[in-house]
Design a protein around this motif. Structure first.
Motif, mmCIF file in Angstrom:
data_model
loop_
_atom_site.group_PDB
_atom_site.id
_atom_site.type_symbol
_atom_site.label_atom_id
_atom_site.label_comp_id
_atom_site.label_asym_id
_atom_site.label_seq_id
_atom_site.Cartn_x
_atom_site.Cartn_y
_atom_site.Cartn_z
ATOM 1 N N TYR A 79 -6.934 -30.460 -11.643
ATOM 2 C CA TYR A 79 -8.333 -30.868 -11.595
ATOM 3 C C TYR A 79 -9.122 -30.317 -12.778
ATOM 4 O O TYR A 79 -10.054 -30.955 -13.252
ATOM 5 C CB TYR A 79 -8.984 -30.441 -10.290
ATOM 6 C CG TYR A 79 -8.418 -31.133 -9.067
ATOM 7 C CD1 TYR A 79 -7.773 -32.363 -9.148
ATOM 8 C CD2 TYR A 79 -8.520 -30.547 -7.823
ATOM 9 C CE1 TYR A 79 -7.251 -32.988 -8.035
ATOM 10 C CE2 TYR A 79 -8.002 -31.169 -6.695
ATOM 11 C CZ TYR A 79 -7.379 -32.383 -6.798
ATOM 12 O OH TYR A 79 -6.879 -32.990 -5.689
ATOM 13 N N ALA A 80 -8.742 -29.152 -13.274
ATOM 14 C CA ALA A 80 -9.408 -28.595 -14.453
ATOM 15 C C ALA A 80 -9.135 -29.468 -15.683
ATOM 16 O O ALA A 80 -10.011 -29.635 -16.531
ATOM 17 C CB ALA A 80 -8.937 -27.164 -14.698
ATOM 18 N N LYS A 81 -7.922 -30.043 -15.765
ATOM 19 C CA LYS A 81 -7.556 -30.888 -16.904
ATOM 20 C C LYS A 81 -7.955 -32.344 -16.698
ATOM 21 O O LYS A 81 -8.201 -33.063 -17.664
ATOM 22 C CB LYS A 81 -6.039 -30.826 -17.137
ATOM 23 C CG LYS A 81 -5.556 -29.467 -17.568
ATOM 24 C CD LYS A 81 -4.042 -29.459 -17.687
ATOM 25 C CE LYS A 81 -3.539 -28.070 -18.027
ATOM 26 N NZ LYS A 81 -2.082 -28.000 -18.053
ATOM 27 N N GLN A 82 -7.969 -32.780 -15.450
ATOM 28 C CA GLN A 82 -8.258 -34.173 -15.114
ATOM 29 C C GLN A 82 -9.317 -34.217 -14.005
ATOM 30 O O GLN A 82 -9.021 -34.504 -12.842
ATOM 31 C CB GLN A 82 -6.983 -34.891 -14.641
ATOM 32 C CG GLN A 82 -5.862 -34.901 -15.626
ATOM 33 C CD GLN A 82 -6.165 -35.769 -16.840
ATOM 34 O OE1 GLN A 82 -6.990 -36.686 -16.783
ATOM 35 N NE2 GLN A 82 -5.510 -35.485 -17.944
ATOM 36 N N PRO A 83 -10.582 -33.918 -14.323
ATOM 37 C CA PRO A 83 -11.620 -33.814 -13.288
ATOM 38 C C PRO A 83 -11.845 -35.091 -12.482
ATOM 39 O O PRO A 83 -12.309 -35.024 -11.342
ATOM 40 C CB PRO A 83 -12.879 -33.418 -14.061
ATOM 41 C CG PRO A 83 -12.535 -33.428 -15.498
ATOM 42 C CD PRO A 83 -11.074 -33.618 -15.662
ATOM 43 N N ALA A 84 -11.501 -36.240 -13.026
ATOM 44 C CA ALA A 84 -11.690 -37.495 -12.300
ATOM 45 C C ALA A 84 -10.862 -37.540 -11.012
ATOM 46 O O ALA A 84 -11.204 -38.250 -10.070
ATOM 47 C CB ALA A 84 -11.334 -38.680 -13.187
ATOM 48 N N LEU A 85 -9.776 -36.774 -10.957
ATOM 49 C CA LEU A 85 -8.931 -36.767 -9.760
ATOM 50 C C LEU A 85 -9.560 -36.024 -8.587
ATOM 51 O O LEU A 85 -9.221 -36.271 -7.435
ATOM 52 C CB LEU A 85 -7.578 -36.125 -10.077
ATOM 53 C CG LEU A 85 -6.612 -36.945 -10.903
ATOM 54 C CD1 LEU A 85 -5.380 -36.124 -11.237
ATOM 55 C CD2 LEU A 85 -6.216 -38.205 -10.164
ATOM 56 N N ARG A 86 -10.462 -35.105 -8.873
ATOM 57 C CA ARG A 86 -11.037 -34.263 -7.816
ATOM 58 C C ARG A 86 -11.701 -35.094 -6.716
ATOM 59 O O ARG A 86 -11.640 -34.740 -5.537
ATOM 60 C CB ARG A 86 -12.024 -33.270 -8.401
ATOM 61 C CG ARG A 86 -12.465 -32.216 -7.401
ATOM 62 C CD ARG A 86 -13.387 -31.180 -7.998
ATOM 63 N NE ARG A 86 -12.766 -30.390 -9.042
ATOM 64 C CZ ARG A 86 -11.993 -29.325 -8.835
ATOM 65 N NH1 ARG A 86 -11.748 -28.935 -7.606
ATOM 66 N NH2 ARG A 86 -11.506 -28.653 -9.838
ATOM 67 N N SER A 87 -12.294 -36.201 -7.067
ATOM 68 C CA SER A 87 -12.971 -37.026 -6.050
ATOM 69 C C SER A 87 -11.973 -37.649 -5.061
ATOM 70 O O SER A 87 -12.361 -38.107 -3.991
ATOM 71 C CB SER A 87 -13.799 -38.122 -6.722
ATOM 72 O OG SER A 87 -12.958 -38.997 -7.442
ATOM 73 N N HIS A 88 -10.700 -37.641 -5.385
ATOM 74 C CA HIS A 88 -9.662 -38.179 -4.495
ATOM 75 C C HIS A 88 -8.944 -37.073 -3.717
ATOM 76 O O HIS A 88 -7.976 -37.352 -3.008
ATOM 77 C CB HIS A 88 -8.637 -38.967 -5.316
ATOM 78 C CG HIS A 88 -9.217 -40.169 -5.967
ATOM 79 N ND1 HIS A 88 -9.261 -41.401 -5.358
ATOM 80 C CD2 HIS A 88 -9.815 -40.326 -7.170
ATOM 81 C CE1 HIS A 88 -9.847 -42.261 -6.170
ATOM 82 N NE2 HIS A 88 -10.196 -41.630 -7.271
ATOM 83 N N ASP A 89 -9.406 -35.853 -3.849
ATOM 84 C CA ASP A 89 -8.707 -34.690 -3.286
ATOM 85 C C ASP A 89 -8.416 -34.815 -1.786
ATOM 86 O O ASP A 89 -7.338 -34.468 -1.338
ATOM 87 C CB ASP A 89 -9.511 -33.418 -3.555
ATOM 88 C CG ASP A 89 -8.819 -32.186 -3.038
ATOM 89 O OD1 ASP A 89 -7.761 -31.824 -3.594
ATOM 90 O OD2 ASP A 89 -9.316 -31.593 -2.055
ATOM 91 N N LYS A 90 -9.354 -35.293 -1.026
ATOM 92 C CA LYS A 90 -9.192 -35.348 0.434
ATOM 93 C C LYS A 90 -8.153 -36.377 0.881
ATOM 94 O O LYS A 90 -7.615 -36.273 1.978
ATOM 95 C CB LYS A 90 -10.525 -35.663 1.101
ATOM 96 C CG LYS A 90 -11.600 -34.652 0.816
ATOM 97 C CD LYS A 90 -11.541 -33.514 1.777
ATOM 98 C CE LYS A 90 -12.754 -32.625 1.589
ATOM 99 N NZ LYS A 90 -12.426 -31.258 1.381
ATOM 100 N N SER A 91 -7.844 -37.347 0.033
ATOM 101 C CA SER A 91 -6.981 -38.432 0.495
ATOM 102 C C SER A 91 -5.600 -38.479 -0.163
ATOM 103 O O SER A 91 -4.759 -39.255 0.276
ATOM 104 C CB SER A 91 -7.682 -39.773 0.270
ATOM 105 O OG SER A 91 -7.906 -39.979 -1.111
#
Length: 116
Positions: free
Chosen positions: A73-85
């Motif tokens: 997530y530090a390198k690819q912050p766009a992925l953080r919004s998908h964390d729960k799924s």
């Protein structure tokens, strides 16, 4: 004295890997600065979102999937919004975030599977 599985004393001041853990409190506690690499593969819309298929990540030995995700997530912050799924696989099995990683693990990160 507790020892790491990967470390063995060599002489009075260093282990065979050269980390010198046996001279520090880290040696006794079983913690150290050894690194391992894991390969991470991204699938479906997650791959499209970040524009890469695969990533190699350096982690401290004993790291968990949670630690891996923090680095990703530090390198690819766009992925953080998908964390729960997201679903996470290690080898051919799904794992949770407390799963302890091993050197050379192949980790798959994918969106939820939907059938039709």
């Amino acid at each position: 004295m507790l020892r790491r599985k990967t470390c063995r004393p060599y002489g009075a001041r260093v282990c065979v890997c050269g980390c010198s853990l046996n001279m520090s409190p880290l040696w006794r506690s079983g913690e150290g600065n050894h690194k391992m690499k894991v390969r991470v593969q991204f699938y479906a819309q997650l791959r499209d979102l970040i524009g890469i298929r695969e990533l190699e990540v350096d982690l401290s030995e004993g790291a968990t999937v949670h630690d891996l995700l923090d680095q990703i997530y530090a390198k690819q912050p766009a992925l953080r919004s998908h964390d729960k799924s997201i679903l996470i696989g290690a080898g051919v099995e799904f794992v949770d975030r407390s799963h302890k990683l091993k050197p050379g693990d192949e980790i798959s990160i994918m969106p939820p599977v939907q059938g039709g």
